[in-house]
Design a protein around this motif. Structure first.
Motif: not given
Length: 277
Positions: A124-141
């Motif tokens: 999740x943290x790695x995905x948010x590092x690309x500019x994705x919001x924490x909420x969107x990253x949590x959903x995807x992961x």
């Protein structure tokens, strides 16, 4: 050098080369620090950090690690590892054998959720590092993890509607974020996953995973620290059971008998030795 040529003294010495401990006659050093400088001056978790990481934690970092270690000491004989320790010590073996038997049950299903949750939060943290919001990253992961298992490590509890260890642990992490002890990225990731799973709350594995991740420990070390923590509870229960004087204590009282699953009746007309219908 051929594999079967005689080894030199240097090669033998290098075989177990280590940066953890140096010993010589009359000398013991941990990570280059004479042990006599640590005895009476260094607490347990600071010493654990020193040996594992090679440096010393700040007071704030040590406080977080200590909170995680204390919180996971024990969860009673409902935990398989604790039950195993208590049964094993009644079988006439040493307390170290009972403890080893219990620790060896700490696998992926019982004891591994912290390690798995650190890995999940890292994603999740790695995905948010690309500019994705924490909420969107949590959903995807979480969707990706749920394709492999319906259980998400670190969330929900079979016994507690809300794990009583969650709030104080996360409260300490939030305070550490405010004071600059940790960055808070993994805390934000965990809260985003928890919101995604609402009303399923974070459990002890999730809360301690946040701490280990915020402190920069690799996922596998989260399991290692959990094993060290739970070993305290294992020792306490094994010793308590030793005092009971019981012998060969089984998983259920002797007045109860396990359900017998009767085999299917034999079919005389069926081929083969068993000839079950």
């Amino acid at each position: 050098m051929s594999r079967y040529e005689p080894a030199t003294l240097e090669q033998v010495s290098d075989w177990w080369a280590t940066a953890v401990t140096r010993i010589a006659p009359g000398e013991v050093e941990y990570r280059g620090i004479p042990v006599q400088e640590l005895i009476g001056q260094t607490d347990l978790v600071t010493g654990m950090w020193l040996l594992v990481r090679g440096d010393r934690p700040t007071p704030g970092q040590a406080a977080l690690l200590q909170a995680a270690i204390v919180a996971a000491f024990d969860h009673g004989p409902q935990a398989p590892s604790i039950a195993v320790a208590r049964m094993a010590v009644t079988c006439g073996i040493g307390i170290n054998n009972a403890m080893a038997s219990a620790v060896n049950t700490l696998g992926d299903s019982h004891g591994g959720a912290g390690q798995q949750c650190v890995a999940l939060l890292d994603e999740v943290v790695a995905l948010t590092g690309t500019g994705v919001t924490a909420e969107a990253a949590a959903l995807e992961v979480t969707d990706r993890w749920r394709q492999r298992s319906r259980y998400l490590p670190g969330f929900g509890h079979r016994f507690h509607p809300r794990d009583p260890r969650r709030d104080p642990l996360l409260g300490l992490v939030a305070e550490a974020v405010e004071t600059g002890v940790v960055a808070g990225h993994h805390l934000s990731a965990a809260l985003a996953v928890e919101a995604r799973l609402d009303p399923v709350p974070m459990n002890i594995d999730g809360a301690t995973a946040v701490i280990y991740a915020e402190l920069g420990f690799e996922p596998e070390l989260a399991r290692g620290f959990f094993v060290l923590s739970r070993s305290v509870g294992i020792l306490a229960h094994a010793w308590e059971e030793r005092q009971s004087g019981r012998r060969n204590k089984g998983p259920i009282p002797p007045s109860l008998l396990p359900t017998f699953l009767a085999p299917a009746p034999l079919d005389p007309a069926a081929p083969g030795p068993g000839r079950h219908r």
